[in-house]
Design an enzyme around this catalytic site. Structure first.
Site, PDB file in Angstrom:
ATOM      1  N   TYR A  12       7.847  -3.706  32.829  1.00 19.77           N
ATOM      2  CA  TYR A  12       9.199  -4.274  32.732  1.00 19.77           C
ATOM      3  C   TYR A  12      10.054  -3.931  33.951  1.00 19.77           C
ATOM      4  O   TYR A  12      10.961  -4.677  34.321  1.00 19.77           O
ATOM      5  CB  TYR A  12       9.850  -3.790  31.445  1.00 19.77           C
ATOM      6  CG  TYR A  12      10.914  -4.694  30.881  1.00 19.77           C
ATOM      7  CD1 TYR A  12      10.730  -6.064  30.813  1.00 19.77           C
ATOM      8  CD2 TYR A  12      12.109  -4.174  30.396  1.00 19.77           C
ATOM      9  CE1 TYR A  12      11.713  -6.894  30.269  1.00 19.77           C
ATOM     10  CE2 TYR A  12      13.085  -4.987  29.846  1.00 19.77           C
ATOM     11  CZ  TYR A  12      12.877  -6.343  29.792  1.00 19.77           C
ATOM     12  OH  TYR A  12      13.846  -7.151  29.248  1.00 19.77           O
ATOM     13  N   LYS A  68      18.636  -4.150  32.189  1.00 18.82           N
ATOM     14  CA  LYS A  68      19.066  -4.088  30.790  1.00 18.82           C
ATOM     15  C   LYS A  68      19.875  -2.822  30.519  1.00 18.82           C
ATOM     16  O   LYS A  68      20.823  -2.834  29.723  1.00 18.82           O
ATOM     17  CB  LYS A  68      17.859  -4.161  29.855  1.00 18.82           C
ATOM     18  CG  LYS A  68      17.251  -5.544  29.746  1.00 18.82           C
ATOM     19  CD  LYS A  68      18.243  -6.567  29.189  1.00 18.82           C
ATOM     20  CE  LYS A  68      17.607  -7.926  28.951  1.00 18.82           C
ATOM     21  NZ  LYS A  68      18.583  -8.934  28.503  1.00 18.82           N
TER      22      LYS A  68
END
Length: 255
Positions: free
Chosen positions: A154, A161
């Site tokens: 990720y 995020k």
């Protein structure tokens, strides 16, 4: 009467019927809301077509959240369809491929900055662009993915995020006195078009298959969309700066 009866909402990120944002728009209309969608570039035509699959076809405004010209004129262009806004759904996220897939240590700032601008800073810029249309109260809800740990593959989207979550808290702090609530829904991995482009997505779904006390269906957008609708409603009048987990319980269970 639905829980969103009479609400006027802007929903971003509706590109395909299998998206969380599409389910949010559909549920919002079913609960009585008037919905406007946003899209930009080549995706405008696609969003317009997908809009026809909603219970009521929704108008589409052009919006690239990294384009200051689009943001500066957004309120005026929205006024062509609604006389105000009661809620905004931020369902926008993007990172270049070079910022994903295990390339964390080698990703250039140029690629990182795109991820941060599009996926985190845009929450602030979108909220402020819509703010002239807010009345005494408004609700901003963003779609999140757990940023408390480092997930396989990720990489810089995970960093974005984390910045997204922090941005929501600061917006909640600064806009609360003006009646604006800012909250996030942190869903588990769902088989959206965007997710399928994340290298190693199957590794994330394996985690949920193993650890979710309630189980997890990567094809079911409804639970996350219902949580967004609830936060847009008047049923959470004193909740802001919160992250609501809709992940089958994984966030609460140790490895």
């Amino acid at each position: 009467m639905g829980i969103l009866e009479g609400k006027r909402l802007l929903v971003t990120g509706v590109l395909v019927e299998s998206s969380i944002a599409f389910s949010v728009a559909r549920i919002a209309q079913e609960e009585g809301a008037q919905v406007v969608l946003s899209s930009f570039g080549k995706a405008l035509r696609l969003t317009g077509a997908i809009s026809g699959r909603l219970p009521q076809k929704a108008p589409v405004v052009e919006l690239d959240v990294t384009d200051s010209g689009h943001l500066d004129t957004l309120a005026d262009r929205l006024r062509e369809h609604v006389d105000g806004l009661d809620g905004v759904v931020h369902a926008i996220g993007f990172a270049p491929q070079a910022a994903l897939g295990g390339n964390f240590l080698n990703t250039s700032w140029d690629d990182v900055s795109v991820a941060l601008h599009t996926s985190a800073y845009s929450l602030k810029s979108l909220t402020m662009a819509c703010k002239p249309l807010f009345g005494e109260r408004a609700s901003v809800v963003g779609l999140d993915f757990d940023a408390t740990v480092a997930w396989p593959q990720y990489d810089w989207m995970g960093v974005a995020k984390a910045a997204f979550e922090s941005t929501a808290r600061y917006l909640a702090r600064d806009l609360g006195k003006e009646g604006v609530r800012v909250n996030l829904v942190s869903a588990g991995p769902l088989g959206t078009t965007a997710a399928k482009h994340i290298p190693g997505f199957d590794q994330l779904t394996d985690v949920w298959n193993d650890r979710a006390p309630l189980g997890w269906d990567v094809t079911d957008m409804e639970p996350a969309a219902r949580a967004v609708a609830a936060l847009l409603s008047d049923w959470f009048p004193a909740t802001t700066g919160e992250i609501v987990h809709v992940d089958g319980g994984v966030h609460a269970i140790g490895a």
